[in-house]
Design a protein around this motif. Sequence first.
Motif, PDB file in Angstrom:
ATOM      1  N   VAL A  36      -2.171   0.720  10.485  1.00  0.00           N
ATOM      2  CA  VAL A  36      -1.665  -0.455  11.218  1.00  0.00           C
ATOM      3  C   VAL A  36      -0.292  -0.946  10.756  1.00  0.00           C
ATOM      4  CG1 VAL A  36      -3.968  -1.354  11.793  1.00  0.00           C
ATOM      5  CG2 VAL A  36      -2.875  -2.095   9.676  1.00  0.00           C
ATOM      6  N   LYS A  37       0.274  -0.309   9.760  1.00  0.00           N
ATOM      7  CA  LYS A  37       1.472  -0.861   9.144  1.00  0.00           C
ATOM      8  C   LYS A  37       2.671  -0.972  10.088  1.00  0.00           C
ATOM      9  CE  LYS A  37       3.637  -0.025   4.745  1.00  0.00           C
ATOM     10  NZ  LYS A  37       3.439   1.000   3.726  1.00  0.00           N
ATOM     11  N   TRP A  46      -2.232   1.182  -1.881  1.00  0.00           N
ATOM     12  CA  TRP A  46      -0.783   1.326  -2.055  1.00  0.00           C
ATOM     13  C   TRP A  46      -0.133  -0.064  -1.995  1.00  0.00           C
ATOM     14  CZ3 TRP A  46       3.316   3.166  -3.952  1.00  0.00           C
ATOM     15  CH2 TRP A  46       4.569   2.995  -3.360  1.00  0.00           C
ATOM     16  N   MET A  82      -4.890  -1.334   4.210  1.00  0.00           N
ATOM     17  CA  MET A  82      -4.686  -2.170   3.019  1.00  0.00           C
ATOM     18  C   MET A  82      -4.283  -3.555   3.479  1.00  0.00           C
ATOM     19  SD  MET A  82      -2.836  -3.835   0.604  1.00  0.00           S
ATOM     20  CE  MET A  82      -1.219  -3.779   1.343  1.00  0.00           C
ATOM     21  N   SER A  83      -4.846  -4.575   2.885  1.00  0.00           N
ATOM     22  CA  SER A  83      -4.384  -5.933   3.166  1.00  0.00           C
ATOM     23  C   SER A  83      -4.616  -6.801   1.945  1.00  0.00           C
ATOM     24  CB  SER A  83      -5.146  -6.516   4.359  1.00  0.00           C
ATOM     25  OG  SER A  83      -4.792  -7.877   4.491  1.00  0.00           O
ATOM     26  N   LEU A  84      -3.622  -7.664   1.693  1.00  0.00           N
ATOM     27  CA  LEU A  84      -3.772  -8.629   0.596  1.00  0.00           C
ATOM     28  C   LEU A  84      -4.444  -9.901   1.096  1.00  0.00           C
ATOM     29  CD1 LEU A  84      -0.229  -8.294  -1.052  1.00  0.00           C
ATOM     30  CD2 LEU A  84      -2.372  -7.275  -1.835  1.00  0.00           C
ATOM     31  N   HIS A 114      -7.443 -10.840   7.024  1.00  0.00           N
ATOM     32  CA  HIS A 114      -7.156  -9.517   7.576  1.00  0.00           C
ATOM     33  C   HIS A 114      -8.176  -8.493   7.072  1.00  0.00           C
ATOM     34  CE1 HIS A 114      -2.635 -10.743   8.031  1.00  0.00           C
ATOM     35  NE2 HIS A 114      -3.427 -11.355   8.889  1.00  0.00           N
ATOM     36  N   GLN A 129      -6.447  13.779   4.111  1.00  0.00           N
ATOM     37  CA  GLN A 129      -5.974  12.408   4.342  1.00  0.00           C
ATOM     38  C   GLN A 129      -4.537  12.481   4.879  1.00  0.00           C
ATOM     39  OE1 GLN A 129      -4.634   8.768   1.578  1.00  0.00           O
ATOM     40  NE2 GLN A 129      -6.786   9.237   1.302  1.00  0.00           N
ATOM     41  N   SER A 168      -4.419  16.024   0.919  1.00  0.00           N
ATOM     42  CA  SER A 168      -3.733  14.987   1.687  1.00  0.00           C
ATOM     43  C   SER A 168      -2.386  15.539   2.144  1.00  0.00           C
ATOM     44  CB  SER A 168      -3.545  13.744   0.801  1.00  0.00           C
ATOM     45  OG  SER A 168      -2.873  12.745   1.512  1.00  0.00           O
ATOM     46  N   ASP A 172      -9.414   3.632  -1.940  1.00  0.00           N
ATOM     47  CA  ASP A 172      -8.501   4.768  -2.062  1.00  0.00           C
ATOM     48  C   ASP A 172      -7.353   4.387  -2.985  1.00  0.00           C
ATOM     49  OD1 ASP A 172      -7.326   7.400  -0.806  1.00  0.00           O
ATOM     50  OD2 ASP A 172      -5.695   5.938  -0.768  1.00  0.00           O
ATOM     51  N   GLU A 183     -11.369  -8.903   9.077  1.00  0.00           N
ATOM     52  CA  GLU A 183     -11.326  -8.393  10.457  1.00  0.00           C
ATOM     53  C   GLU A 183     -11.198  -6.874  10.474  1.00  0.00           C
ATOM     54  OE1 GLU A 183      -8.089 -10.615  12.317  1.00  0.00           O
ATOM     55  OE2 GLU A 183      -6.823  -8.838  12.274  1.00  0.00           O
ATOM     56  N   ASN A 184     -10.488  -6.315   9.517  1.00  0.00           N
ATOM     57  CA  ASN A 184     -10.368  -4.851   9.476  1.00  0.00           C
ATOM     58  C   ASN A 184     -11.737  -4.199   9.271  1.00  0.00           C
ATOM     59  OD1 ASN A 184      -7.647  -5.252   9.741  1.00  0.00           O
ATOM     60  ND2 ASN A 184      -7.105  -4.655   7.646  1.00  0.00           N
TER      61      ASN A 184
HETATM   62  N1  LIG Z   1      -2.092  10.046   1.173  1.00  0.00           N
HETATM   63  C1  LIG Z   1      -0.914   9.501   1.392  1.00  0.00           C
HETATM   64  O1  LIG Z   1       0.137  10.151   1.314  1.00  0.00           O
HETATM   65  C2  LIG Z   1      -0.854   8.061   1.770  1.00  0.00           C
HETATM   66  C3  LIG Z   1       0.334   7.507   2.292  1.00  0.00           C
HETATM   67  C4  LIG Z   1       0.340   6.152   2.644  1.00  0.00           C
HETATM   68  C5  LIG Z   1      -0.801   5.400   2.477  1.00  0.00           C
HETATM   69  N2  LIG Z   1      -1.938   5.946   1.938  1.00  0.00           N
HETATM   70  C6  LIG Z   1      -3.167   5.143   1.733  1.00  0.00           C
HETATM   71  O2  LIG Z   1      -3.491   4.489   2.958  1.00  0.00           O
HETATM   72  C7  LIG Z   1      -3.587   3.081   2.745  1.00  0.00           C
HETATM   73  C8  LIG Z   1      -3.177   2.320   3.998  1.00  0.00           C
HETATM   74  O3  LIG Z   1      -1.863   2.622   4.372  1.00  0.00           O
HETATM   75  P1  LIG Z   1      -0.657   1.596   4.174  1.00  0.00           P
HETATM   76  O4  LIG Z   1      -0.970   0.656   3.076  1.00  0.00           O
HETATM   77  O5  LIG Z   1       0.566   2.434   4.099  1.00  0.00           O
HETATM   78  O6  LIG Z   1      -0.557   0.857   5.587  1.00  0.00           O
HETATM   79  P2  LIG Z   1      -1.550  -0.035   6.477  1.00  0.00           P
HETATM   80  O7  LIG Z   1      -2.850  -0.227   5.824  1.00  0.00           O
HETATM   81  O8  LIG Z   1      -1.512   0.568   7.838  1.00  0.00           O
HETATM   82  O9  LIG Z   1      -0.740  -1.400   6.568  1.00  0.00           O
HETATM   83  C9  LIG Z   1      -0.699  -2.324   5.510  1.00  0.00           C
HETATM   84  C10 LIG Z   1       0.068  -3.534   6.011  1.00  0.00           C
HETATM   85  O10 LIG Z   1      -0.524  -4.008   7.217  1.00  0.00           O
HETATM   86  C11 LIG Z   1      -0.824  -5.385   7.123  1.00  0.00           C
HETATM   87  N3  LIG Z   1      -2.147  -5.594   7.733  1.00  0.00           N
HETATM   88  C12 LIG Z   1      -3.299  -4.927   7.444  1.00  0.00           C
HETATM   89  N4  LIG Z   1      -4.306  -5.390   8.209  1.00  0.00           N
HETATM   90  C13 LIG Z   1      -3.791  -6.371   8.980  1.00  0.00           C
HETATM   91  C14 LIG Z   1      -4.339  -7.235   9.956  1.00  0.00           C
HETATM   92  N5  LIG Z   1      -5.642  -7.174  10.293  1.00  0.00           N
HETATM   93  N6  LIG Z   1      -3.516  -8.137  10.566  1.00  0.00           N
HETATM   94  C15 LIG Z   1      -2.198  -8.216  10.231  1.00  0.00           C
HETATM   95  N7  LIG Z   1      -1.621  -7.414   9.301  1.00  0.00           N
HETATM   96  C16 LIG Z   1      -2.405  -6.502   8.686  1.00  0.00           C
HETATM   97  C17 LIG Z   1      -0.855  -5.731   5.656  1.00  0.00           C
HETATM   98  O11 LIG Z   1      -0.353  -7.024   5.464  1.00  0.00           O
HETATM   99  P3  LIG Z   1      -1.256  -8.202   4.824  1.00  0.00           P
HETATM  100  O12 LIG Z   1      -1.402  -7.854   3.372  1.00  0.00           O
HETATM  101  O13 LIG Z   1      -0.453  -9.415   5.070  1.00  0.00           O
HETATM  102  O14 LIG Z   1      -2.562  -8.209   5.555  1.00  0.00           O
HETATM  103  C18 LIG Z   1       0.059  -4.679   5.042  1.00  0.00           C
HETATM  104  O15 LIG Z   1       1.378  -5.175   4.998  1.00  0.00           O
HETATM  105  C19 LIG Z   1      -2.663   2.847   1.532  1.00  0.00           C
HETATM  106  O16 LIG Z   1      -2.888   1.599   0.932  1.00  0.00           O
HETATM  107  C20 LIG Z   1      -3.019   4.044   0.675  1.00  0.00           C
HETATM  108  O17 LIG Z   1      -4.244   3.841  -0.010  1.00  0.00           O
HETATM  109  C21 LIG Z   1      -1.988   7.267   1.609  1.00  0.00           C
END
Ligand SMILES: NC(=O)c1ccc[n+]([C@@H]2O[C@H](COP(=O)([O-])OP(=O)(O)OC[C@H]3O[C@@H](n4cnc5c(N)ncnc54)[C@H](OP(=O)(O)O)[C@@H]3O)[C@@H](O)[C@H]2O)c1
Length: 277
Positions: free
Chosen positions: A209-210, A27, A250-252, A256, A177, A155, A59, A259-260
């Motif tokens: 972790v968001k 995402w 998710m991380s760009l 990160h 999910q 999901s 994903d 480490e994840n």
């Molecule tokens: N099924 C659904 O309805 C649904 C809903 C939401 C999400 N999703 C899926 O779940 C995935 C993950 O959720 P998400 O993207 O919402 O949130 P997430 O993975 O919890 O958080 C992403 C954010 O956290 C930062 N981050 C990640 N690892 C880090 C680390 N080790 N240290 C510091 N910052 C870190 C990233 O920044 P940096 O890029 O700077 O590292 C990014 O801004 C999505 O990409 C998607 O595939 C599914």
Amino acid sequence: MTGSIILWMRYETIRELLIPKIGFGTWTIGGQENADLTGDDRFMAALRSALELGYTLFDTAEVYAAGHAEELLGKAVRESGVARDKLFLTSKVSPDHLAYEDVLRCCESSLRRLEMDYLDLYLIHWPKQGMNLPETFRALNVLVRQGKVRHLGVSNFNLKLLKQAERLAETPLLTDQVSYCVPDRTYVLNGVLEYCQQNDILLTAYTPVKHRFVKGNKNLLAMAGSRGVSPYQIALAWLTTQPRVITIPMSLDPRHQAENLLAADIRLSEEEMQRLA
Ligand SMILES: NC(=O)c1ccc[n+]([C@@H]2O[C@H](COP(=O)([O-])OP(=O)(O)OC[C@H]3O[C@@H](n4cnc5c(N)ncnc54)[C@H](OP(=O)(O)O)[C@@H]3O)[C@@H](O)[C@H]2O)c1
């Protein structure tokens, strides 16, 4: 810890499948609701580094960047040279397409954007009020029979809907999910986690972790300090230590991402798990 224990900690074994405890979410890769072509270099670099680091579960969804996330993911996989059968790719059909013909068409479109001939896992992204679940599963079952999809899942399904979906799927559902992280226990309180653990269904924790909680949680920070790891890793390890729970951060940022991925090697003690609960 021996190599075989670490290997065991990195995977969930379910019906003879080895599913990584930590995968990669997409995402915002490629844009958000719409495609953002101006970021392609950055997004491709992120996918490239994730593949190089050894992520094998990805994903995505048809709605992510209006399909552009799937296009970039497919491109990155092809360029990486990683064999398709070493990867586990998930996509999702949008709640606006939960009708027989739409599901078949949307899966074809996802495969076309990815330039692949099958998905490992296909999910209903969100339930929708008034959706026709029997008709939707009639199409999903066809996709499995045709070999275009290996496994089905859902999901954002609560327990009642999850059980309904189980009855309609011709093959065992692989996952629900849902949003799950240290401060978000919605799917513990509604019984989904326990049901998944008792019925061999994976709970895939999204948005692990968001939220801002990681930097502000004293317990996470203290545990990270005493173990010499990052608080993000502890937040992820809190998920991966739980049976039948996997997660998809998710991380760009390649640091990160690295480490994840390694967070799956951290096993929290009962006491640490309790402290975070
Ligand atoms: N099924 C659904 O309805 C649904 C809903 C939401 C999400 N999703 C899926 O779940 C995935 C993950 O959720 P998400 O993207 O919402 O949130 P997430 O993975 O919890 O958080 C992403 C954010 O956290 C930062 N981050 C990640 N690892 C880090 C680390 N080790 N240290 C510091 N910052 C870190 C990233 O920044 P940096 O890029 O700077 O590292 C990014 O801004 C999505 O990409 C998607 O595939 C599914």
